[in-house]
Design a protein around this motif. Sequence first.
Motif, mmCIF file in Angstrom:
data_model
loop_
_atom_site.group_PDB
_atom_site.id
_atom_site.type_symbol
_atom_site.label_atom_id
_atom_site.label_comp_id
_atom_site.label_asym_id
_atom_site.label_seq_id
_atom_site.Cartn_x
_atom_site.Cartn_y
_atom_site.Cartn_z
ATOM 1 N N PRO A 149 -11.020 36.454 56.768
ATOM 2 C CA PRO A 149 -10.861 36.268 58.198
ATOM 3 C C PRO A 149 -10.959 37.564 58.996
ATOM 4 N N GLU A 150 -10.565 38.684 58.394
ATOM 5 C CA GLU A 150 -10.676 39.980 59.051
ATOM 6 C C GLU A 150 -11.432 40.907 58.124
ATOM 7 N N PRO A 151 -12.106 41.921 58.671
ATOM 8 C CA PRO A 151 -12.790 42.851 57.777
ATOM 9 C C PRO A 151 -11.761 43.580 56.915
ATOM 10 N N LEU A 152 -12.131 43.804 55.650
ATOM 11 C CA LEU A 152 -11.222 44.496 54.745
ATOM 12 C C LEU A 152 -11.245 45.985 55.032
ATOM 13 N N GLU A 153 -10.088 46.587 54.985
ATOM 14 C CA GLU A 153 -9.974 48.026 55.168
ATOM 15 C C GLU A 153 -9.602 48.618 53.830
ATOM 16 N N ARG A 154 -10.399 49.464 53.321
ATOM 17 C CA ARG A 154 -10.263 50.009 51.978
ATOM 18 C C ARG A 154 -8.851 50.488 51.662
ATOM 19 N N ASP A 155 -8.185 51.201 52.544
ATOM 20 C CA ASP A 155 -6.892 51.795 52.231
ATOM 21 C C ASP A 155 -5.703 50.894 52.522
ATOM 22 N N PHE A 156 -5.890 49.787 53.227
ATOM 23 C CA PHE A 156 -4.742 48.998 53.653
ATOM 24 C C PHE A 156 -4.634 47.639 52.978
ATOM 25 N N ASP A 157 -5.671 47.191 52.319
ATOM 26 C CA ASP A 157 -5.660 45.869 51.717
ATOM 27 C C ASP A 157 -5.159 45.916 50.285
ATOM 28 N N ARG A 158 -4.308 44.976 49.956
ATOM 29 C CA ARG A 158 -3.791 44.823 48.600
ATOM 30 C C ARG A 158 -4.065 43.384 48.170
ATOM 31 N N PHE A 159 -4.418 43.199 46.923
ATOM 32 C CA PHE A 159 -4.704 41.885 46.388
ATOM 33 C C PHE A 159 -3.698 41.574 45.307
ATOM 34 N N ILE A 160 -3.127 40.364 45.360
ATOM 35 C CA ILE A 160 -2.176 39.966 44.336
ATOM 36 C C ILE A 160 -2.646 38.671 43.692
ATOM 37 N N GLY A 161 -2.270 38.528 42.445
ATOM 38 C CA GLY A 161 -2.608 37.316 41.714
ATOM 39 C C GLY A 161 -1.452 36.932 40.816
ATOM 40 N N ALA A 162 -1.360 35.656 40.490
ATOM 41 C CA ALA A 162 -0.297 35.154 39.631
ATOM 42 C C ALA A 162 -0.687 35.325 38.171
ATOM 43 N N THR A 163 0.263 35.807 37.363
ATOM 44 C CA THR A 163 0.025 35.923 35.926
ATOM 45 C C THR A 163 0.829 34.898 35.145
ATOM 46 N N ALA A 164 1.881 34.356 35.745
ATOM 47 C CA ALA A 164 2.719 33.360 35.069
ATOM 48 C C ALA A 164 3.422 32.524 36.122
ATOM 49 N N SER A 165 3.896 31.346 35.697
ATOM 50 C CA SER A 165 4.668 30.484 36.592
ATOM 51 C C SER A 165 5.964 30.111 35.895
ATOM 52 N N PHE A 166 6.940 29.682 36.692
ATOM 53 C CA PHE A 166 8.214 29.271 36.112
ATOM 54 C C PHE A 166 8.913 28.278 37.021
ATOM 55 N N SER A 167 9.700 27.408 36.412
ATOM 56 C CA SER A 167 10.498 26.456 37.176
ATOM 57 C C SER A 167 11.987 26.683 36.907
ATOM 58 N N ARG A 168 12.285 27.566 35.958
ATOM 59 C CA ARG A 168 13.666 27.951 35.663
ATOM 60 C C ARG A 168 13.646 29.338 35.044
ATOM 61 N N PHE A 169 14.774 30.028 35.096
ATOM 62 C CA PHE A 169 14.894 31.349 34.496
ATOM 63 C C PHE A 169 16.339 31.555 34.074
ATOM 64 N N THR A 170 16.562 32.561 33.252
ATOM 65 C CA THR A 170 17.913 32.872 32.804
ATOM 66 C C THR A 170 18.450 34.026 33.637
ATOM 67 N N LEU A 171 19.581 33.796 34.284
ATOM 68 C CA LEU A 171 20.234 34.805 35.115
ATOM 69 C C LEU A 171 21.354 35.425 34.291
ATOM 70 N N TRP A 172 21.284 36.743 34.074
ATOM 71 C CA TRP A 172 22.251 37.453 33.245
ATOM 72 C C TRP A 172 23.155 38.329 34.085
ATOM 73 N N GLY A 173 24.390 38.449 33.664
ATOM 74 C CA GLY A 173 25.354 39.349 34.275
ATOM 75 C C GLY A 173 25.982 40.215 33.199
ATOM 76 N N LEU A 174 26.437 41.380 33.574
ATOM 77 C CA LEU A 174 27.068 42.300 32.641
ATOM 78 C C LEU A 174 28.496 41.841 32.381
ATOM 79 N N GLU A 175 28.782 41.446 31.167
ATOM 80 C CA GLU A 175 30.100 41.000 30.723
ATOM 81 C C GLU A 175 30.520 39.627 31.254
ATOM 82 N N THR A 176 30.041 39.216 32.450
ATOM 83 C CA THR A 176 30.407 37.913 33.014
ATOM 84 C C THR A 176 29.171 37.225 33.563
ATOM 85 N N ILE A 177 29.256 35.913 33.703
ATOM 86 C CA ILE A 177 28.167 35.150 34.311
ATOM 87 C C ILE A 177 28.154 35.476 35.805
#
Length: 170
Positions: A115-143
């Motif tokens: 939609p806009e011209p790309l500017e070499r120094d300001f544009d960043r491209f991201i892509g997905a490498t994995a997906s998730f619907s749940r994860f494990t949340l860890w705490g130090l010594e306690t939940i």
Amino acid sequence: MTSSDEAALQKHRVHLRPVTLGDAAPAALHLLPCDVLVSQSAPVGRFFTPAIRQGSDGLEVSFRGRSLRGEEVAVPPGLVGYVMVTEEKLIGKQDFSGGSENGSQEEEREPVEPPEPLERDFDRFIGATASFSRFTLWGLETIPGPDAKVRGALTWPSLAAAIHAQVPED
């Protein structure tokens, strides 16, 4: 007054590669209670291969001699989480259509202009490498408790939907 370097740091555009969302394989994620002071790839699997035990009050594991307690956390219904990475910058025409790449080499499509011209120094491209619907949340010594920042982030979609919902007229 800001210098040109400060102005350059403030101006960024991030472009998502939609085709990577469909190709993202499911992954098992762990949110650890630590900070990594380096922003680069690391062989985490080499150092964190958890032997998770089910304890009386949740999951238990030890990491580098420290006891971690955790629990499985689900992503809110209707949402999916993605692991995103920054891709190397590509200059020139980019495919922003989000279409699949199932066509043969003989049948190449002309990429859609962004939609806009790309500017070499300001544009960043991201892509997905994995997906998730749940994860494990860890705490130090306690939940981690209900005040954990990640829990606040996960409650936001339902709160935002309630805030922006149509109010019935009585």
